[in-house]
Design a protein around this motif. Sequence first.
Motif, PDB file in Angstrom:
ATOM      1  N   ASN A  92       0.699  -1.194  -0.130  1.00  0.00           N
ATOM      2  CA  ASN A  92      -0.028   0.172   0.068  1.00  0.00           C
ATOM      3  C   ASN A  92       0.867   1.376   0.028  1.00  0.00           C
ATOM      4  O   ASN A  92       0.459   2.288   0.616  1.00  0.00           O
ATOM      5  N   THR A  93       2.028   1.151  -0.601  1.00  0.00           N
ATOM      6  CA  THR A  93       2.857   2.272  -0.688  1.00  0.00           C
ATOM      7  C   THR A  93       3.118   2.554  -2.181  1.00  0.00           C
ATOM      8  O   THR A  93       3.362   1.324  -3.105  1.00  0.00           O
ATOM      9  N   ASP A  94       3.662   3.623  -2.626  1.00  0.00           N
ATOM     10  CA  ASP A  94       4.035   3.859  -3.799  1.00  0.00           C
ATOM     11  C   ASP A  94       5.355   3.045  -4.405  1.00  0.00           C
ATOM     12  O   ASP A  94       5.706   2.715  -5.478  1.00  0.00           O
ATOM     13  N   GLU A  95       6.055   2.937  -3.362  1.00  0.00           N
ATOM     14  CA  GLU A  95       7.466   2.185  -3.418  1.00  0.00           C
ATOM     15  C   GLU A  95       7.413   0.969  -3.713  1.00  0.00           C
ATOM     16  O   GLU A  95       8.412   0.177  -4.257  1.00  0.00           O
ATOM     17  N   TYR A  96       6.411   0.279  -3.014  1.00  0.00           N
ATOM     18  CA  TYR A  96       6.427  -1.299  -3.203  1.00  0.00           C
ATOM     19  C   TYR A  96       6.154  -1.708  -4.372  1.00  0.00           C
ATOM     20  O   TYR A  96       5.228  -1.373  -5.385  1.00  0.00           O
ATOM     21  N   GLY A  97       6.859  -2.879  -4.723  1.00  0.00           N
ATOM     22  CA  GLY A  97       6.912  -3.552  -6.270  1.00  0.00           C
ATOM     23  C   GLY A  97       7.701  -4.833  -6.147  1.00  0.00           C
ATOM     24  O   GLY A  97       8.067  -5.147  -5.120  1.00  0.00           O
ATOM     25  N   SER A  98       7.823  -4.955  -7.449  1.00  0.00           N
ATOM     26  CA  SER A  98       8.673  -6.369  -7.566  1.00  0.00           C
ATOM     27  C   SER A  98       9.993  -6.418  -6.998  1.00  0.00           C
ATOM     28  O   SER A  98      10.269  -7.508  -6.229  1.00  0.00           O
ATOM     29  N   LEU A  99      10.774  -5.314  -6.850  1.00  0.00           N
ATOM     30  CA  LEU A  99      12.204  -5.442  -6.193  1.00  0.00           C
ATOM     31  C   LEU A  99      12.074  -5.455  -4.870  1.00  0.00           C
ATOM     32  O   LEU A  99      12.683  -6.246  -4.173  1.00  0.00           O
ATOM     33  N   SER A 100      10.965  -4.944  -4.084  1.00  0.00           N
ATOM     34  CA  SER A 100      10.530  -4.996  -2.669  1.00  0.00           C
ATOM     35  C   SER A 100      10.358  -6.432  -2.404  1.00  0.00           C
ATOM     36  O   SER A 100      11.072  -6.845  -1.469  1.00  0.00           O
ATOM     37  N   LEU A 101       9.693  -7.090  -3.255  1.00  0.00           N
ATOM     38  CA  LEU A 101       9.367  -8.608  -2.844  1.00  0.00           C
ATOM     39  C   LEU A 101      10.530  -9.444  -3.360  1.00  0.00           C
ATOM     40  O   LEU A 101      10.716 -10.334  -2.272  1.00  0.00           O
ATOM     41  N   LEU A 102      11.297  -9.188  -4.044  1.00  0.00           N
ATOM     42  CA  LEU A 102      12.323 -10.049  -4.463  1.00  0.00           C
ATOM     43  C   LEU A 102      13.388  -9.894  -3.474  1.00  0.00           C
ATOM     44  O   LEU A 102      13.959 -10.842  -2.882  1.00  0.00           O
ATOM     45  N   CYS A 103      13.736  -8.757  -2.753  1.00  0.00           N
ATOM     46  CA  CYS A 103      14.590  -8.598  -1.763  1.00  0.00           C
ATOM     47  C   CYS A 103      14.304  -9.304  -0.298  1.00  0.00           C
ATOM     48  O   CYS A 103      14.883  -9.702   0.316  1.00  0.00           O
ATOM     49  N   GLN A 104      12.782  -8.926  -0.054  1.00  0.00           N
ATOM     50  CA  GLN A 104      12.294  -9.404   0.939  1.00  0.00           C
ATOM     51  C   GLN A 104      12.097 -10.691   1.030  1.00  0.00           C
ATOM     52  O   GLN A 104      12.027 -11.493   2.226  1.00  0.00           O
ATOM     53  N   TYR A 105      12.003 -11.473   0.092  1.00  0.00           N
ATOM     54  CA  TYR A 105      11.694 -12.968  -0.168  1.00  0.00           C
ATOM     55  C   TYR A 105      13.182 -13.557   0.351  1.00  0.00           C
ATOM     56  O   TYR A 105      13.182 -14.691   1.001  1.00  0.00           O
ATOM     57  N   HIS A 106      14.294 -13.116  -0.295  1.00  0.00           N
ATOM     58  CA  HIS A 106      15.685 -13.692  -0.044  1.00  0.00           C
ATOM     59  C   HIS A 106      16.148 -13.085   1.148  1.00  0.00           C
ATOM     60  O   HIS A 106      16.917 -13.877   1.805  1.00  0.00           O
ATOM     61  N   CYS A 107      15.973 -11.983   1.631  1.00  0.00           N
ATOM     62  CA  CYS A 107      16.990 -11.279   2.632  1.00  0.00           C
ATOM     63  C   CYS A 107      16.166 -10.592   3.796  1.00  0.00           C
ATOM     64  O   CYS A 107      14.962 -10.129   3.847  1.00  0.00           O
ATOM     65  N   GLU A 108      16.892 -10.420   5.001  1.00  0.00           N
ATOM     66  CA  GLU A 108      16.251  -9.462   5.956  1.00  0.00           C
ATOM     67  C   GLU A 108      17.175  -8.103   5.674  1.00  0.00           C
ATOM     68  O   GLU A 108      18.191  -8.165   5.369  1.00  0.00           O
ATOM     69  N   VAL A 109      16.430  -6.983   5.341  1.00  0.00           N
ATOM     70  CA  VAL A 109      16.849  -5.787   4.965  1.00  0.00           C
ATOM     71  C   VAL A 109      16.991  -4.663   6.068  1.00  0.00           C
ATOM     72  O   VAL A 109      15.979  -4.461   6.869  1.00  0.00           O
ATOM     73  N   LYS A 110      18.021  -3.943   6.056  1.00  0.00           N
ATOM     74  CA  LYS A 110      18.379  -2.954   7.163  1.00  0.00           C
ATOM     75  C   LYS A 110      18.837  -1.715   6.591  1.00  0.00           C
ATOM     76  O   LYS A 110      19.821  -1.754   5.799  1.00  0.00           O
ATOM     77  N   LYS A 111      18.144  -0.564   6.853  1.00  0.00           N
ATOM     78  CA  LYS A 111      18.863   0.866   6.402  1.00  0.00           C
ATOM     79  C   LYS A 111      20.195   0.977   7.475  1.00  0.00           C
ATOM     80  O   LYS A 111      20.146   0.823   8.534  1.00  0.00           O
ATOM     81  N   ILE A 112      21.021   1.491   7.036  1.00  0.00           N
ATOM     82  CA  ILE A 112      22.112   1.729   7.533  1.00  0.00           C
ATOM     83  C   ILE A 112      22.298   3.494   7.698  1.00  0.00           C
ATOM     84  O   ILE A 112      22.238   3.991   9.032  1.00  0.00           O
TER      85      ILE A 112
END
Length: 283
Positions: A161-181
């Motif tokens: 439900n955000t404009d940024e959400y898309g295929s890249l979000s799901l690809l990365c979140q499927y494979h990885c834990e994601v953290k902003k530094i």
Amino acid sequence: MGLRSKTMDIVKYFEFKFNKNLGQNFLVDENILKKIIDAAELDENTCVIEIGPGIGTLTQEMARKAKKVVAIEIDKNLIPILNETLANFDNIKIIHADALKVDFNKIIEEENLENVKVVANLPYYVTTPIITKLLNEKVKVSSMIIMIQKEVAERIVAKPNTDEYGSLSLLCQYHCEVKKICKVSPNCFVPPPKVESMVIRLDVMDKKRVDVLDETLFFNVIKAAFNMRRKTLYNALKPVVGDENLLLDVLNKSNIDPKRRGETLTIEEFALLANNISKLKGE
């Protein structure tokens, strides 16, 4: 001498010309350099693959902590510079190649790399292709600590439900834990880019975030759902499923309204959809 002055001296000495087509922006901020090194958590048992080492600033710092660093550089004009700036290190291997074309797993095997991490200041134009390649080819790395365009980083960490959400979000979140530094200002580079950057860390999970019966189908469903963001799921998924009655059965079995749009679905719902397509097609 500060990092900015040192960088400019090297650029001037070698008469190096920045290549805009290769997205060359050299990091000249010691504080950000330290944050990248700290986030990478390198030690004598860690090996690193660096993509786009530039003049070797980050490479040097990593080589002081890691067991081995393999630096992949596409620009032939930077190779002689790297050979000089990294000459005092015996644990660095420089490879002149296009990172989009190399076989990372082959490099890992040939260089006897263990406990591998990717650490890179990625040129903006290759950010998404590089991340996609590393994940889709299941390159044997434990994590990626990368500096990328802030806009792309926000897409990677985006929620439904955000404009940024898309295929890249799901690809990365499927494979990885994601953290902003950290966020990185354009002033931290020479020459300064026109946009803000961000350092993020992607830790590759042994067990994927959701269980799917057919990974290819799962990502085909995601791709179709975001191909035309304004389309309802019913219309977006017709090409994937083929049979409209089967599609309605799948959506009904998944308890998903056919009028919903892809951007509203969680990764768990996408997995449920794909798994139900697999099951119903197999019946």
